[in-house]
Motif scaffolding. Structure first.
Motif, PDB file in Angstrom:
ATOM      1  N   VAL A  73       0.634  -1.298  -0.060  1.00  0.00           N
ATOM      2  CA  VAL A  73       0.091   0.274   0.149  1.00  0.00           C
ATOM      3  C   VAL A  73       0.954   1.355   0.071  1.00  0.00           C
ATOM      4  N   GLY A  74       1.921   1.215   0.943  1.00  0.00           N
ATOM      5  CA  GLY A  74       2.926   2.480   1.118  1.00  0.00           C
ATOM      6  C   GLY A  74       3.539   2.446  -0.350  1.00  0.00           C
ATOM      7  N   MET A  75       3.583   1.663  -1.134  1.00  0.00           N
ATOM      8  CA  MET A  75       4.442   1.626  -2.517  1.00  0.00           C
ATOM      9  C   MET A  75       3.866   2.561  -3.556  1.00  0.00           C
ATOM     10  N   LEU A  76       2.449   2.279  -3.182  1.00  0.00           N
ATOM     11  CA  LEU A  76       1.591   3.167  -3.994  1.00  0.00           C
ATOM     12  C   LEU A  76       1.472   5.076  -3.840  1.00  0.00           C
ATOM     13  N   VAL A  77       2.148   5.367  -2.919  1.00  0.00           N
ATOM     14  CA  VAL A  77       2.158   6.630  -2.498  1.00  0.00           C
ATOM     15  C   VAL A  77       3.083   7.346  -3.584  1.00  0.00           C
ATOM     16  N   ASP A  78       2.813   8.337  -4.312  1.00  0.00           N
ATOM     17  CA  ASP A  78       3.621   9.056  -5.062  1.00  0.00           C
ATOM     18  C   ASP A  78       3.543  10.414  -4.506  1.00  0.00           C
ATOM     19  N   PRO A  79       4.783  10.766  -4.302  1.00  0.00           N
ATOM     20  CA  PRO A  79       4.978  12.406  -3.728  1.00  0.00           C
ATOM     21  C   PRO A  79       4.392  13.400  -4.406  1.00  0.00           C
ATOM     22  N   GLN A  80       4.570  13.251  -5.800  1.00  0.00           N
ATOM     23  CA  GLN A  80       4.161  14.217  -6.628  1.00  0.00           C
ATOM     24  C   GLN A  80       2.475  14.426  -6.687  1.00  0.00           C
ATOM     25  N   ILE A  81       1.927  13.157  -6.491  1.00  0.00           N
ATOM     26  CA  ILE A  81       0.416  13.509  -6.356  1.00  0.00           C
ATOM     27  C   ILE A  81       0.038  13.918  -5.153  1.00  0.00           C
ATOM     28  N   LEU A  82       0.876  13.567  -4.126  1.00  0.00           N
ATOM     29  CA  LEU A  82       0.478  14.029  -2.740  1.00  0.00           C
ATOM     30  C   LEU A  82       0.725  15.563  -2.702  1.00  0.00           C
TER      31      LEU A  82
ATOM     32  N   PRO B 160      -7.210  18.456  -1.364  1.00  0.00           N
ATOM     33  CA  PRO B 160      -8.021  17.513  -1.170  1.00  0.00           C
ATOM     34  C   PRO B 160      -7.844  16.474  -0.190  1.00  0.00           C
ATOM     35  N   ILE B 161      -6.585  16.194   0.192  1.00  0.00           N
ATOM     36  CA  ILE B 161      -6.146  15.225   1.289  1.00  0.00           C
ATOM     37  C   ILE B 161      -6.526  16.021   2.559  1.00  0.00           C
ATOM     38  N   PHE B 162      -6.242  17.290   2.646  1.00  0.00           N
ATOM     39  CA  PHE B 162      -6.521  17.827   3.929  1.00  0.00           C
ATOM     40  C   PHE B 162      -8.061  17.653   4.003  1.00  0.00           C
ATOM     41  N   VAL B 163      -8.827  18.124   3.212  1.00  0.00           N
ATOM     42  CA  VAL B 163     -10.326  18.406   3.290  1.00  0.00           C
ATOM     43  C   VAL B 163     -10.888  16.979   3.588  1.00  0.00           C
ATOM     44  N   LEU B 164     -10.321  15.587   3.034  1.00  0.00           N
ATOM     45  CA  LEU B 164     -10.753  14.470   3.281  1.00  0.00           C
ATOM     46  C   LEU B 164     -10.363  14.134   4.666  1.00  0.00           C
ATOM     47  N   VAL B 165      -9.233  14.344   5.207  1.00  0.00           N
ATOM     48  CA  VAL B 165      -9.019  14.210   6.479  1.00  0.00           C
ATOM     49  C   VAL B 165      -9.876  14.784   7.666  1.00  0.00           C
ATOM     50  N   MET B 166     -10.192  16.144   7.402  1.00  0.00           N
ATOM     51  CA  MET B 166     -11.181  16.886   7.986  1.00  0.00           C
ATOM     52  C   MET B 166     -12.514  16.307   7.938  1.00  0.00           C
ATOM     53  N   THR B 167     -12.855  15.817   7.000  1.00  0.00           N
ATOM     54  CA  THR B 167     -14.109  15.213   6.809  1.00  0.00           C
ATOM     55  C   THR B 167     -14.552  14.111   7.538  1.00  0.00           C
ATOM     56  N   ILE B 168     -13.353  13.093   7.551  1.00  0.00           N
ATOM     57  CA  ILE B 168     -13.518  11.749   8.366  1.00  0.00           C
ATOM     58  C   ILE B 168     -13.476  12.065   9.734  1.00  0.00           C
ATOM     59  N   ILE B 169     -12.778  13.169  10.327  1.00  0.00           N
ATOM     60  CA  ILE B 169     -12.641  13.401  11.531  1.00  0.00           C
ATOM     61  C   ILE B 169     -13.855  13.972  12.052  1.00  0.00           C
TER      62      ILE B 169
ATOM     63  N   ASP C 174      -6.118   7.133 -11.496  1.00  0.00           N
ATOM     64  CA  ASP C 174      -4.978   6.699 -10.595  1.00  0.00           C
ATOM     65  C   ASP C 174      -4.523   7.501  -9.341  1.00  0.00           C
ATOM     66  N   PHE C 175      -5.035   8.779  -9.484  1.00  0.00           N
ATOM     67  CA  PHE C 175      -4.672   9.587  -8.354  1.00  0.00           C
ATOM     68  C   PHE C 175      -5.339   9.360  -7.023  1.00  0.00           C
ATOM     69  N   LEU C 176      -6.358   8.694  -6.946  1.00  0.00           N
ATOM     70  CA  LEU C 176      -7.464   8.166  -5.878  1.00  0.00           C
ATOM     71  C   LEU C 176      -6.860   7.554  -4.875  1.00  0.00           C
ATOM     72  N   TYR C 177      -5.994   6.302  -5.521  1.00  0.00           N
ATOM     73  CA  TYR C 177      -5.327   5.482  -4.545  1.00  0.00           C
ATOM     74  C   TYR C 177      -4.126   6.116  -3.469  1.00  0.00           C
ATOM     75  N   PRO C 178      -3.277   6.647  -4.095  1.00  0.00           N
ATOM     76  CA  PRO C 178      -2.264   7.457  -3.152  1.00  0.00           C
ATOM     77  C   PRO C 178      -2.791   8.577  -2.102  1.00  0.00           C
ATOM     78  N   VAL C 179      -3.943   9.056  -2.864  1.00  0.00           N
ATOM     79  CA  VAL C 179      -4.752  10.141  -1.753  1.00  0.00           C
ATOM     80  C   VAL C 179      -5.201   9.239  -0.863  1.00  0.00           C
TER      81      VAL C 179
END
Length: 755
Positions: free
Chosen positions: A288-297, A303-312, A362-367
């Motif tokens: 799972v960690g191998m699929l993390v692309d720093p460029q996509i992050l 969106p990552i920040f918004v999703l984190v806040m949405t979950i919390i 392809d962006f959704l998995y690493p996100v």
């Protein structure tokens, strides 16, 4: 073949070595930092991924994904071993209401967030599914690390998570149907649900009937190694069978685990499988960690920040409300809701499904992986934040509202006061569904395998079809009889029959309805293999069914099968009763009063060992009461103050959540401090008694070699082949050669004194 060629390793071995070495180093760091190991595995995968140019990278990603699939399979197999359908059935509607509300609310939030960022329809739907799945592994580990696993709210959270995992499997089937172009509210979805229910019930019933019977018959032949191989073999076999009928291998592994969970070998299997699960599970999380692309992050930071806040925020608000709707008080609901504020393994599995179907970007998995990493890191803090957040609400909300919310569960109807009609009809419906599934499965097997075999053996003749019909009817006869006759003599049926004449016609109708359902199976078997008219087939079917109902041998066979199934289903409970492990009946009474029972294992290095309960004074120190001590197969109930604590004891303790948490923490801290084992090594040395030795003229007792120096004299050397024994009253003389045993420091002290 050259020396260089012989020395080369396959890429798979090199990749495995790299993964395990890096994962080992990173997890040691995370263990030191007291962070979840799952997070360490993901970070390790990120470090060995092709996206990291400055570190060694995995070469063959295909093999890693293959092993990751095996990891998912074993993770769900272990989850199934820790799962019991009986527990879920005993919980009633409360966890079902909670999990349904949570999944609906979080799915809607995910879809809304996806639409806000302008993502495609399938991206939004799959994102909603990912956000709805909290991580069983991460939450369980967090509870364990924080010492909260024994608390009441933690048990409720784990129950909801288990239901959530089951619904995740259903969701995967639904998402596959949606991805294939079917409408979410179309017939395909209903067919998929019916298919899941059919195979779920079939596998559980047949598995609980057959697997314990098999294990019982070979129990004398099974040791730890054989049991491991047999259990993993059954896991893989069910995984293969699951894929053959259109489900995932993970679903089949979970089902086999839940079947084995009802056997007396469940705990042994769980311990044996645990290292295998840990190995392949680690590879899965690393992949799972191998699929993390720093460029996509970097590109999707917002969106990552918004999703984190949405979950919390979403889990803190809607999760708490969902648990309240399930009957929990405000404080308990907030502790449950705050605990579920993360996503984990099933979110990754759903994302993998979307990638394999080619319907998400392809962006959704690493996100999603990045969101999981952040929320996993925040999980312990969210769990700790629940109580302060409740205290703030309690300080600002009016007391009548707080009091009403805290006693919200009392407004729910008592499950023991069920309507007799509701109870009877529910039992009849469940029996009819189960026996219908068993009959349908038996008919399908006979038509698919037996009929072609008998036709090939005897040829295509009328008597070939007759043999198939008769054999099939005889096989399903116990199911059909039980379907029609079971519950016709139950307490509810008799009570309703005697209470009012108005009840008798509806009761007769329930019998008639089940009779015609059973008749439908007989009719379908005959219709498939004969050319008779419908009227004649109905007549033949009714005569057959009446004969089945009146047959004593079929009745006895039906009763034997049902009793064997019930005994298999209760085998683990029976084993617990025999060995004194069954929880007391009064435990449920305590739950309504903010106190409950928890079990604690006494560590082997505990400083409490050998002490009496009076000496420990647990009631005064921690406010808890020891109700039972489980020691091997013995159970000591209501132990008195003179009862002592021994290694490997399991004690049952009564107290509130806070008291039990403090007690558990103290139990883990009251252990003997670690010491340098090498310095405690026992050594054998030879000593020669000289004229200046203080031992000359003294007996062994007077010398103080044992009492003062902590050493032991093992023999006297007198030129013989063997050492001579030394009597305690023998006097040492100049020139005696003695052999002593002791720790190095004690021997050194003795030598310095002797010389």
């Amino acid at each position: 073949m050259t020396r260089e060629t012989m020395a080369e390793l396959p890429p798979m071995i090199q990749d495995l070595a790299l993964i395990l070495v890096v994962a080992g180093i990173v997890t040691l760091v995370f263990k030191k930092l007291k962070q979840p190991l799952v997070l360490g595995y993901i970070v390790a995968g990120f470090l060995v991924s092709p996206h990291m140019p400055y570190t060694a990278s995995v070469v063959d990603m295909a093999n890693i994904h293959l092993w990751a699939d095996i990891g998912v399979m074993f993770l769900l197999f272990s989850l199934g071993l820790d799962f019991s359908f009986k527990k879920i059935l005993k919980m009633g509607a409360s966890p079902i209401i909670s999990v349904t509300c949570i999944i609906f609310a979080m799915s809607m939030l995910g879809i809304i967030v996806g639409n806000v960022f302008g993502w495609s329809r399938m991206d939004c739907i799959f994102l909603g599914g990912m956000l709805a799945m909290s991580s069983t592994t991460i939450i369980y580990k967090a509870f364990d690390d924080l010492g909260l696993r024994q608390q009441q709210f933690a048990g409720l959270v784990m129950s909801v998570l288990i239901l959530e995992d089951i619904l995740a499997i259903v969701m995967m089937v639904m998402l596959s149907a949606i991805a294939g172009g079917s409408s979410p509210d179309g017939s395909q979805m209903l067919v998929s649900i019916a298919k899941i229910v059919f195979f779920l019930v079939l596998w559980l019933v047949v598995g609980i009937f057959a697997v314990p019977l098999f294990l019982r018959s070979v129990r004398k032949l099974i040791n730890a190694e054989v049991l491991l191989i047999v259990s993993l073999g059954m896991c893989c076999a069910m995984a293969v069978f699951s894929t053959k009928v259109g489900f995932s291998s993970a679903f089949g592994a979970f089902i086999m685990g839940s079947i084995l969970a009802e056997t007396v070998e469940a705990e042994r299997i769980e311990k044996l499988v645990d290292p295998v699960k840990n190995l392949f599970g680690a590879i899965f999380f690393v992949s799972v960690g191998m699929l993390v692309d720093p460029q996509i992050l970097a590109d999707y930071a917002l969106p990552i920040f918004v999703l984190v806040m949405t979950i919390i925020v979403g889990q803190a608000v809607f999760g708490s409300l969902s648990f309240m709707l399930g009957g929990e008080s405000l404080k308990s609901a907030m502790r449950c809701g705050f605990s579920m504020a993360q996503i984990g393994e099933f979110s990754f599995i759903i994302a993998s499904l979307g990638l394999s179907l080619g319907v998400i970007g392809d962006f959704l998995y690493p996100v999603v992986v990045a969101v999981s990493v952040i929320t996993t890191f925040l999980t312990p803090y969210m769990i700790r934040l629940a109580t302060p957040a409740y205290n703030v609400l309690e300080a600002h909300l009016p007391k009548p509202i707080i009091k009403t919310l805290n006693h919200f569960s009392t407004s729910h109807p008592n499950s023991t006061e069920k309507n007799k009609w509701k109870s009877l009809l529910t039992q009849m419906a469940v029996n009819t569904i189960v026996y219908s599934i068993l009959a349908a499965a038996a008919i399908a097997v006979m038509f698919m395998f037996f009929h072609p075999f008998i036709t090939k053996l005897l040829g295509q003749h009328w008597y070939t079809n007759a043999i198939t019909i008769v054999t099939t009817i005889l096989i399903i006869a116990p199911f059909l009889r039980a379907m029609v006759m079971k519950k016709n003599h139950s307490e509810e049926f008799r009570a309703l029959w005697e209470e009012s004449n108005r009840n008798r016609l509806p009761l007769l109708f329930t019998i008639l309805a089940r009779f015609f359902i059973a008749l439908g199976f007989v009719f379908s078997v005959c219709r498939h293999l004969t050319h008779f008219g419908p009227a004649l087939l109905v007549t033949i079917g009714m005569l057959m069914l009446v004969g089945i109902i009146l047959s004593r041998s079929i009745k006895q066979r039906s009763i034997r099968l049902e009793r064997l199934f019930i005994n298999n289903l209760r085998s683990r409970d029976i084993e617990a009763e025999v060995h004194g492990k069954k929880r007391p009946l009064y435990e449920g009474k305590l739950l309504d009063r903010d106190i409950h029972i928890a079990e604690f294992d006494i560590p082997q290095e505990s400083t409490w060992l050998g002490k009496t309960l009076k000496e420990l004074n647990l009631g005064r120190q921690y406010g808890v009461h020891v109700s039972s001590i489980l020691r091997g197969s013995q159970r000591l109930n209501i132990p008195d103050g003179d009862s002592r604590i021994y290694p490997m004891d399991r004690i049952q303790v009564i107290g509130s959540d806070q008291q039990l948490a403090v007690f558990g923490q103290a139990l883990q801290q009251q252990v003997v401090s670690e010491e340098n084992i090498e310095q405690r090594e026992m050594k054998l040395r030879q000593i020669i008694i000289t004229g200046r030795s203080p031992f000359v003229g003294k007996t062994l007792q007077e010398s103080g070699i044992r009492s003062e120096y902590g050493c032991m004299v093992v023999g006297l050397e007198e030129g013989k082949e063997n050492l001579s024994g030394v009597s305690p009253k023998r006097t040492f003389n100049e020139g005696d050669i003695i052999w002593i045993v002791g720790e190095q420091k004690d021997i050194d002290r003795l030598l310095s004194s002797a010389n």
